[in-house]
Design a protein around this motif. Structure first.
Motif, PDB file in Angstrom:
ATOM      1  N   PRO A 398       0.807  -1.228   0.000  1.00 34.90           N
ATOM      2  CA  PRO A 398       0.000   0.000   0.000  1.00 34.90           C
ATOM      3  C   PRO A 398       0.841   1.280   0.000  1.00 34.90           C
ATOM      4  CG  PRO A 398      -0.198  -1.199   2.077  1.00 34.90           C
ATOM      5  CD  PRO A 398       0.512  -2.093   1.131  1.00 34.90           C
ATOM      6  N   LYS A 399       1.989   1.244   0.670  1.00 33.03           N
ATOM      7  CA  LYS A 399       2.787   2.480   0.762  1.00 33.03           C
ATOM      8  C   LYS A 399       3.294   2.879  -0.616  1.00 33.03           C
ATOM      9  CE  LYS A 399       4.493   2.344   5.437  1.00 33.03           C
ATOM     10  NZ  LYS A 399       5.522   1.634   6.192  1.00 33.03           N
ATOM     11  N   LEU A 400       3.889   1.899  -1.303  1.00 32.66           N
ATOM     12  CA  LEU A 400       4.445   2.176  -2.622  1.00 32.66           C
ATOM     13  C   LEU A 400       3.349   2.615  -3.583  1.00 32.66           C
ATOM     14  CD1 LEU A 400       7.286   1.185  -4.315  1.00 32.66           C
ATOM     15  CD2 LEU A 400       5.456  -0.103  -5.376  1.00 32.66           C
ATOM     16  N   ALA A 401       2.241   1.859  -3.582  1.00 32.63           N
ATOM     17  CA  ALA A 401       1.149   2.195  -4.490  1.00 32.63           C
ATOM     18  C   ALA A 401       0.568   3.555  -4.126  1.00 32.63           C
ATOM     19  CB  ALA A 401       0.077   1.113  -4.421  1.00 32.63           C
ATOM     20  N   GLY A 402       0.508   3.827  -2.832  1.00 30.17           N
ATOM     21  CA  GLY A 402      -0.020   5.127  -2.403  1.00 30.17           C
ATOM     22  C   GLY A 402       0.843   6.265  -2.921  1.00 30.17           C
ATOM     23  N   LEU A 403       2.164   6.084  -2.807  1.00 34.41           N
ATOM     24  CA  LEU A 403       3.063   7.131  -3.285  1.00 34.41           C
ATOM     25  C   LEU A 403       2.931   7.311  -4.796  1.00 34.41           C
ATOM     26  CD1 LEU A 403       6.233   6.444  -1.160  1.00 34.41           C
ATOM     27  CD2 LEU A 403       5.009   8.598  -1.294  1.00 34.41           C
ATOM     28  N   PHE A 404       2.849   6.180  -5.498  1.00 37.56           N
ATOM     29  CA  PHE A 404       2.741   6.283  -6.951  1.00 37.56           C
ATOM     30  C   PHE A 404       1.436   6.969  -7.331  1.00 37.56           C
ATOM     31  CE2 PHE A 404       2.373   4.600 -11.336  1.00 37.56           C
ATOM     32  CZ  PHE A 404       3.595   5.038 -11.793  1.00 37.56           C
ATOM     33  N   ALA A 405       0.362   6.601  -6.628  1.00 33.52           N
ATOM     34  CA  ALA A 405      -0.935   7.245  -6.875  1.00 33.52           C
ATOM     35  C   ALA A 405      -0.822   8.747  -6.635  1.00 33.52           C
ATOM     36  CB  ALA A 405      -1.995   6.642  -5.957  1.00 33.52           C
ATOM     37  N   PHE A 406      -0.078   9.088  -5.602  1.00 35.86           N
ATOM     38  CA  PHE A 406       0.094  10.501  -5.280  1.00 35.86           C
ATOM     39  C   PHE A 406       0.834  11.232  -6.406  1.00 35.86           C
ATOM     40  CE2 PHE A 406       2.643  13.796  -3.124  1.00 35.86           C
ATOM     41  CZ  PHE A 406       1.588  14.621  -2.798  1.00 35.86           C
ATOM     42  N   PHE A 407       1.882  10.604  -6.937  1.00 33.09           N
ATOM     43  CA  PHE A 407       2.606  11.229  -8.047  1.00 33.09           C
ATOM     44  C   PHE A 407       1.693  11.368  -9.267  1.00 33.09           C
ATOM     45  CE2 PHE A 407       6.648   9.416  -6.060  1.00 33.09           C
ATOM     46  CZ  PHE A 407       6.968  10.620  -5.481  1.00 33.09           C
ATOM     47  N   LEU A 408       0.875  10.340  -9.501  1.00 34.57           N
ATOM     48  CA  LEU A 408      -0.033  10.412 -10.646  1.00 34.57           C
ATOM     49  C   LEU A 408      -1.027  11.551 -10.472  1.00 34.57           C
ATOM     50  CD1 LEU A 408      -0.726   6.627 -11.286  1.00 34.57           C
ATOM     51  CD2 LEU A 408       0.623   8.168 -12.692  1.00 34.57           C
ATOM     52  N   LEU A 409      -1.508  11.716  -9.239  1.00 33.07           N
ATOM     53  CA  LEU A 409      -2.438  12.819  -8.984  1.00 33.07           C
ATOM     54  C   LEU A 409      -1.744  14.153  -9.222  1.00 33.07           C
ATOM     55  CD1 LEU A 409      -4.358  11.586  -5.829  1.00 33.07           C
ATOM     56  CD2 LEU A 409      -5.175  11.694  -8.164  1.00 33.07           C
TER      57      LEU A 409
END
Lengths: 517, 634
Positions: A398-409
């Motif tokens: 979740p942490k990695l995916a969360g960060l990536f999602a954040f960059f995408l946003l």
């Protein structure tokens, strides 16, 4: 009698440090024993970047020079210093990623999958040349936007590009793809350089000089029946520059090269090269050709519109994460071109220039962060690029995916991320000019951003709302360097999205001490 | 007197630390939610601590504020500029906001403390406290904001927290439905507020109070009325005023402390706050918008009171009374500066006695195995002595028994409305009489008469952690009204924030409306005693007359909503789905297919052959040069 040129060593010091370190790096390759090289290269590279950055800060504090350096061929002014600072920061974090040996081929000359390669791997061989090569590329990136002379700019373009062509071919995994990318980039880069050079020649024919200020003065005089030389020359020069930023219809290389290159090199290209190329575009079009803007602005308008639409639409059907990011980079180049047009004659519009500079910072940092995460999601055969492999990643890490999602946003420009303010600053300054044709372009840009948001969000949905497959990719434990890069990028993306003012102020200050005239 | 100018705060003191009020409970919520089960052991204590901390900050700010010259008592503290001139977070410290802060944090803290006992057996107590803290933080942001954007963030935060709390026992379908209902109905109001904000921004180019309020008089009357009515729609949603009242009665599904928090100190007061805060600009004396506010207020106060007469569920009875009392506040807020002080005074005293009543009801339920039907109570006076005494004091306060809190504040409202519009005034008097009836009915059915509860129930007094908040609240319910109203203390204090009438009203205990009110309350109470005290109360609800059923069904509010909005809405959605499938989808899908398709087609250009790339560059260059040529020779 020939008089030696006067060189302003202090103003050029950041450049000299980087090139000096690169040359030392070559000497290290020549003389240091193999086992020592990496231990020397990493601190040397990082320290030279830090030193150059410190000098940029020192110059900014001491006051920006008001005349071009090196006999009028290098302009170290406010925007240059800001762009230098940006490139140096982005390079520093990219070099931290390059530090990951796993990414580079042990012996580039060996045929992929051959016994020689096998042997090189077991011997622990490594191409430590990547460090001096990267430093040369970075030096070129610094010189490119600072050149005040088309020939110097051409030299900078080549100094920047040649090492990158090489670096693109050094990926350890998927060797063929990497080599293909390298050759493609080289061929197309050489092709576009030819255009650049041809444009330079034609403009020389028009103005009788390759000096940007000289061209400017010639334009101010006007007339003379050499309009054709000017128009075709501008077009050819434009092709060379627009190729580097990946504007449509010169964007074709970007997805292939971004995909094939080792991901840390992609990060360096997508951030540093883009920033440098935009600096050069600004300088050529507003310093040299500013008096001719009614001729080139309509064409730039079309290129910007085409670029953002092509980037956004083509990204939708991408199934490869790196290619998707490449198309996203194309779309962003289109948005940035809106800012270029808003900057205006002699960069009077400091608001637009500062917005553009800010956008470059935010986009560069977020891009490096996103590519850093791409390096962490791996399949047995290398990084997991196919989007289907990213399904359900949110449940497993979740942490990695969360960060990536954040960059995408942040790429999509959602408020409270830096991307929002980048877009906001550029679009606002374009609308503030109150010109219908530019406002129309901003409307198109907003629509394209919305379309682009679709494919960013699609990845987020994929990561968080799909079930992970049983044999999903592994997420490797990041090295300290990669964690630093991801952490820094995430922090900067938040900080610039919540408290953008200090950097905006800095950009505005830089924008006000405009191009040396 | 006009409201004082809003100054930007310079210098330090507690005012510059006012942000702590919001940050403390917010941090509490964050720690408890992120910390997860690790914080289970001490989570509730942290929640209480954060709420009390916010109260301490509020008190310090209050002390600094009253030390200032009245003209200096409106100060804005800018905390964070998101988009300069458009969106920022800033706090407006003035007598109005600090009155709310003190009420919210003080009553809120007591409710927190009470909840330690009330929720002690609930496995999710920590989460409950996290939501309570979130609720308090959002409400404080709402009242402290110095612009409509920040107010809206708080407004939505309150909506979110109330959704989470009403549906706290989400495994009960009724609770989940009630939470959804509260959320949806509030969305309707939020929409009004949002459109009002759009119009304000279009008209004035800013959403800062300090810039909007002085400029308001320059806008046209039509625009001002539109803004006023849309703000009122927002206020109706949060404050459960007609026609958006329906969520409030269902919101009783939440744990009782939530009801106390929503009804007494926070959520429902937000609408009154919005009207009073924007009053000078958008609801000036004699304006159309103001008139509509008073009509909504009167209609709601009567509707709430009538609903209260027929409810057998003790919490729903109290919910009806909340509607009714908020109606009084709205009524007063609608008449302009003459009413603001009384509206706020009633809001504050109501905050105390309603919290007292709700927590008392919670204490009764705690004793009775969560039984809420008053027909199954009776004779609890002796078994729950502390609860009884405190509840009884709250009861006396709410019906306006002479010299208790409600007496002064409700009487103030009636007197000031009477000066403004006699018809509205007499309707308010009538409402007071009905209050006397239904509150007496509640007390009689619960605490007097023979016991009607099951053999299995073993009523017992609640633990000290629950009774002490009741005692404190009941003390304030006794004395606070007199303190605020006599010698116009609150009115003068609020003057710089909301303006004050040229002539200070006196206190006339023996005026005709005042005496009539008392008489009607006595009559109402007498009927209730005669009906429920003297004769036996059936354990099973009798069929009741047409009127009783009318009241029981919330005046057919839900049925009306269902017939007017829900059914047509569902038909509309069905129709829309039909058209969507047949018509729009065809277009949209076509469009999407077009985009996807063109993406797919364009993708084929990306052959991967470097020669075709070079060709595309070459063609591009040719096109560019050609275009340049065309443009250049034009």
């Amino acid at each position: 009698m020939i008089t030696a040129p006067t060189i302003e060593y202090f103003a050029l010091a950041p450049l000299l440090i980087i090139f000096g370190a690169a040359i030392i790096g070559v000497l290290v390759e020549a003389f240091a024993p193999r086992y020592l090289r990496r231990a020397v290269h990493v601190p040397l590279t990082l320290l030279s970047l830090v030193g150059a950055f410190a000098l940029v800060i020192l110059q900014t504090v001491r006051g920006v020079p008001t005349t071009p350096a090196a006999m009028g061929s290098v302009a170290v002014d406010g925007p240059t210093l800001f762009i230098w600072g940006t490139i140096l920061v982005l390079s520093f974090v990219s070099v931290l990623l390059i530090n990951d040996e796993e990414q580079f081929v042990p012996s580039a000359a060996a045929v992929p999958g051959s016994a020689e390669e096998e042997k090189a791997i077991t011997e622990g061989a490594a191409h430590t040349e990547v460090y001096p090569l990267a430093l040369f590329a970075i030096g070129g990136m610094l010189l490119f936007p600072a050149s005040n002379d088309l020939l110097i700019m051409f030299v900078a373009l080549e100094v920047m590009s040649l090492p990158l062509y090489l670096l693109c071919g050094l990926a350890r995994r998927r060797r063929l793809l990497s080599q293909e990318a390298s050759v493609k980039y080289f061929l197309l880069g050489a092709f576009s350089s030819a255009f650049f050079l041809y444009g330079t020649a034609l403009l020389y024919g028009f103005a009788g000089t390759v000096d940007l200020l000289g061209i400017r003065e010639r334009l101010a005089v006007g007339g003379g029946g050499t309009e054709t030389l000017l128009l075709v020359g501008t077009a050819m020069l434009g092709v060379g520059l627009l190729f580097k930023i990946g504007a449509a219809p010169f964007q074709a290389w970007k997805p292939d090269v971004y995909q094939g290159a080792p991901t840390p090199i992609t990060a360096l290209m997508a951030s540093g090269t883009l920033v440098a190329a935009f600096g050069a575009v600004l300088r050529v079009f507003w310093v040299a050709l500013g008096n001719d803007s009614w001729n080139w602005e309509p064409i730039m308008w079309g290129v910007a519109a085409l670029t953002m639409v092509a980037g956004s639409i083509l990204a939708i059907t991408q199934t490869d994460i790196k290619r998707m990011l490449a198309y996203s980079s194309i779309a962003h180049a289109g948005f940035l071109l809106v800012g270029v047009m808003a900057v205006g004659e002699r960069g009077q519009n400091a608001l637009a220039l500062s917005g553009l500079l800010f956008y470059l910072v935010t986009y560069g940092i977020t891009t490096v962060g996103a590519f850093a995460i791409v390096t962490l999601v791996r399949d047995p055969g290398g990084e997991a690029w196919h989007l289907s492999r990213w399904a359900g990643l949110g449940k497993r890490s979740p942490k990695l995916a969360g960060l990536f999602a954040f960059f995408l946003l942040a790429f999509a420009g959602i408020p409270l991320t830096s991307g929002f303010f980048g877009k906001y600053a550029v679009f606002r300054s374009a609308v503030a000019l109150g010109e219908a044709w530019l406002t129309g372009l901003v409307v198109l840009a907003v629509v394209a951003s919305a379309a682009a948001a679709f494919f960013y969000v699609r990845v987020i949905v994929l990561m968080f709302f799909s079930d992970p497959s049983a044999d999903g990719p592994t997420v490797v434990t990041p090295s300290w360097a990669t964690s630093t890069v991801v952490g820094f990028s995430a922090f900067a993306t938040v900080a610039l999205g919540v408290f953008p003012q200090p950097v905006l102020d800095l950009a505005e200050k830089a924008a006000k001490s405009l191009f040396v005239q | 007197m006009e409201p004082a100018e809003i100054l930007s705060h310079t210098g330090g003191g507690a005012i510059s630390l006012a942000w702590l009020m919001i940050v403390l409970p917010l941090a509490g919520a964050a720690i408890l939610l992120i910390g997860g089960r690790a914080t289970n052991k001490w989570g509730h204590l942290l929640g209480v601590l954060m709420s009390v901390g916010a109260f301490v900050v509020a008190a310090l700010v209050f002390l600094q504020l009253i030390g200032l010259d009245p003209a200096q008592r409106r100060q804005s503290v800018n905390l964070y500029e998101f988009i300069p001139g458009v969106a920022n977070i800033g706090l407006l410290i003035d007598p109005l906001s600090i009155s709310f802060c003190l009420l919210i944090t003080f009553v809120g803290s007591l409710i927190h403390i009470y909840s330690i006992g009330y929720m002690s057996h609930d496995p999710d107590r920590r989460r409950f406290f996290a939501y309570l803290n979130l609720f308090v933080a959002a409400m404080l942001l709402l009242v402290l904001a110095d612009n409509y954007v920040a107010l809206f963030i708080g407004w939505e935060g309150v909506g979110l927290a109330s959704y989470l709390l009403i549906g706290f026992w989400q495994y009960k379908p009724s609770a989940a439905v009630a939470a959804k209902k509260a959320f949806v109905v509030n969305r309707v109001g939020d929409f009004g507020l949002l459109i009002a904000m759009f119009i304000i921004f279009a008209q004035f180019g800013t959403l800062q109070y300090a810039e909007v309020f002085p400029a308001a008089s320059q806008a046209s009357q039509g625009v001002l009325t539109a803004i006023g009515l849309l703000l009122l729609l927002g206020a109706c949603g949060k404050s459960a005023q007609l026609p958006l009242q329906s969520w409030l009665l269902d919101a009783m599904e939440g744990p009782t402390p939530v009801s106390a928090l929503i009804h007494a100190a926070t959520m429902v007061t937000a609408g009154v706050y919005l009207v009073v805060r924007s009053g000078a600009a958008f609801f000036p004396e004699g304006s159309t918008a103001g008139l509509v506010v008073t009509i909504v207020g009167v209609a709601t106060l009567l509707a709430g009171a009538i609903i209260g007469t027929a409810k057998d569920d003790i919490k729903k009875g109290l919910a009806g009374s909340t509607m009714s009392q908020i109606g009084y506040m709205m009524l007063a807020a609608g008449i302009g500066p003459a009413g603001y002080a009384f509206a706020i005074a009633h809001l504050i005293t109501h905050g105390f006695f309603k919290a007292d009543l709700f927590l008392g009801a919670g204490s009764v339920m705690h004793a009775m195995n969560d039984e809420v039907d008053m027909r199954r109570y009776g004779g609890l006076r002796k078994l729950l002595p502390i609860t009884f005494v405190t509840f009884f004091i709250g009861y006396l306060a709410i019906i306006g028994f002479p010299l208790l809190s409600g007496y002064f504040t409700k009487d103030g409202i009636i007197e000031s409305v009477m000066h403004h519009n006699a018809i509205l005034g007499w309707l308010a008097v009538l409402g007071a009489g009905i209050t006397g009836f239904y509150m007496t009915r509640m007390v009689v059915m619960t605490f007097f008469g023979p016991k009607r509860w099951d053999e299995k129930a073993h009523p017992h007094e609640s633990p000290a952690v629950m009774t002490w908040p009741l005692i404190i609240l009941s003390i304030f319910s006794v004395g606070l009204g007199a303190y605020l109203i006599l010698s116009n203390r609150l009115l003068v204090f609020l003057g710089p924030a909301v303006g004050q009438p040229a002539e200070l009203p006196g206190f006339h205990p023996f005026s005709v409306p005042g005496l009539t009110t008392l008489a009607l309350v006595a009559v109402g109470a007498g009927i209730a005693i005669a009906k429920y005290g003297r004769s036996e109360v059936p354990v099973v609800q009798p069929r009741g007359s047409f009127l009783t059923v009318f009241a029981r069904r919330d005046l057919y509010g839900d049925a009306l909503n269902e017939a007017l909005f829900m059914r047509p809405g569902q038909w509309l959605t069905r129709l829309a789905v039909f058209f969507d499938n047949r018509g729009i989808d065809g277009v949209v899908n076509g469009l999407a297919a077009g985009v996807g398709g063109s993406s797919g087609r364009l993708r084929k250009i990306q052959t991967g052959y470097v020669r075709s790339y070079a060709l595309s560059i070459f063609v591009g260059a040719a096109v560019l040069a050609g275009a340049w040529f065309v443009v250049g020779t034009l």
